[in-house]
Design a protein around this motif. Sequence first.
Motif, short mmCIF file in Angstrom:
data_model
loop_
_atom_site.label_atom_id
_atom_site.label_comp_id
_atom_site.label_asym_id
_atom_site.label_seq_id
_atom_site.Cartn_x
_atom_site.Cartn_y
_atom_site.Cartn_z
N GLU A 65 0.82 -1.21 0.00
CA GLU A 65 0.00 0.00 0.00
C GLU A 65 0.86 1.27 0.00
O GLU A 65 0.58 2.22 -0.74
N LYS A 66 1.93 1.29 0.80
CA LYS A 66 2.79 2.47 0.88
C LYS A 66 3.63 2.65 -0.38
O LYS A 66 3.93 3.77 -0.79
N ASN A 67 4.08 1.53 -0.98
CA ASN A 67 4.79 1.55 -2.26
C ASN A 67 6.02 2.47 -2.24
O ASN A 67 6.22 3.29 -3.13
N VAL A 68 6.83 2.33 -1.20
CA VAL A 68 8.03 3.17 -1.06
C VAL A 68 9.19 2.60 -1.88
O VAL A 68 9.93 3.33 -2.53
N SER A 69 9.36 1.29 -1.82
CA SER A 69 10.47 0.63 -2.51
C SER A 69 9.93 -0.44 -3.44
O SER A 69 9.17 -1.32 -3.01
N SER A 70 10.32 -0.40 -4.72
CA SER A 70 9.82 -1.38 -5.68
C SER A 70 10.25 -2.80 -5.31
O SER A 70 9.49 -3.76 -5.47
N VAL A 71 11.47 -2.93 -4.82
CA VAL A 71 11.96 -4.26 -4.42
C VAL A 71 11.19 -4.77 -3.22
O VAL A 71 10.79 -5.94 -3.17
N ALA A 72 10.96 -3.89 -2.24
CA ALA A 72 10.19 -4.29 -1.06
C ALA A 72 8.77 -4.69 -1.44
O ALA A 72 8.20 -5.64 -0.90
N VAL A 73 8.20 -3.98 -2.39
CA VAL A 73 6.85 -4.31 -2.86
C VAL A 73 6.83 -5.67 -3.53
O VAL A 73 5.92 -6.48 -3.30
N GLN A 74 7.83 -5.94 -4.37
CA GLN A 74 7.88 -7.24 -5.05
C GLN A 74 8.07 -8.37 -4.04
O GLN A 74 7.46 -9.43 -4.17
N GLU A 75 8.91 -8.14 -3.03
CA GLU A 75 9.09 -9.16 -1.99
C GLU A 75 7.77 -9.39 -1.25
O GLU A 75 7.38 -10.54 -1.00
N ALA A 76 7.08 -8.30 -0.91
CA ALA A 76 5.81 -8.42 -0.20
C ALA A 76 4.78 -9.19 -1.03
O ALA A 76 4.07 -10.07 -0.52
N LYS A 77 4.70 -8.87 -2.31
CA LYS A 77 3.76 -9.58 -3.19
C LYS A 77 4.10 -11.06 -3.28
O LYS A 77 3.21 -11.92 -3.26
N SER A 78 5.39 -11.35 -3.40
CA SER A 78 5.83 -12.73 -3.50
C SER A 78 5.42 -13.53 -2.27
O SER A 78 4.86 -14.63 -2.36
N TYR A 79 5.67 -12.95 -1.08
CA TYR A 79 5.36 -13.69 0.14
C TYR A 79 3.87 -13.71 0.45
O TYR A 79 3.36 -14.67 1.03
#
Length: 341
Positions: free
Chosen positions: A202-216
């Motif tokens: 939701e916050k979408n600060v880091s693209s890598v963090a977002v991809q990790e979150a989506k993956s998990y």
Amino acid sequence: RQSCIAKNPMKNLLILYFVAATMGVQAQIPQITLNGHYLKSLKKHRLAIRDNSDLYINDDDSTALFYYVLVPNKQVKGLVVMLPSTGEQVEEVFNSNQKLITLAYDKGMMTIVPSINYNLCLEETALQFLNVAFSDAIEKYNPPLKKIVIGGFSLGGMNAIRYTEMAYEDSSKTIIRPIAVYGVDPPLDMASLYYTFARTIEKNVSSVAVQEAKSYLDKMNSLFGGNPEKYARKYIHYSMYSRNQPKGGNANFLKLIPVRIYSDPDIDWYLKNRQVDLYDMNALNQTAMINELHQMGNDRAEFISALGKGYRPNGMRHPHSWSIVEPVDCINWIMKCVNSH
């Protein structure tokens, strides 16, 4: 073979992120930087089972599963198991913990690092792999089974703690029964982690963090069936600690052994660099679990605050790092646990 990028773009982003954050080069198997006789004593053992479910990534789509073992050139006094974080190559565990591992060697402790870095939790496949790796090492090297300490970083800490809980809940499920366990900034509550990942997206600060979150989140929805509100029992079952459960849920099984949780709870860094507050920092549940263990009478449960000590191998400041473990203090704690048995 297809490349990792072609097979799983989301997973590949995690791979590239980890490598960039730790090494600053393209994905490749790094050399282990142990010196002299330590490196000569290091062995790698491939296992008969194959990696058909991505237990280990960042290996160019190899299906090999293995472990490294460092065996001292004198009587083995005990065994230390070290488990990697998400996407972390086994070789980097050695490079990030060189002083701790060489101190362990000098004191007669054998070290094992298995190839597991991308499981969601300690479900059947992950548990089976660890049991196979431990069985193989025990057969080959015959370490003292009552002198085993297990630990790991992030996901590795989750795996180490949950494995230990299972060993004390039902020893028939595990090959070893650790006498002590430590985690290096591990998440502990799977339900909390679910909502942390949701907020990250939701916050979408880091693209890598977002991809990790989506993956998990995809992994959680697949394995658990959906969110924690609908499938609470699954989340509780696989959690290391559950704040809303009596005696912390599975944390109850740690009440009789030494437990260490290492953390660099630098809220200023997280607010500035990740827009993360205390609700989404691992330290919140870590301190709660240690407090719960204290209330159960475990005076050997410790929260080790390493404020300001977190740095990646390339020198980058990051509280979520292996470096928050001070090697001399840690090996002294390990040897105290081993010598008391």
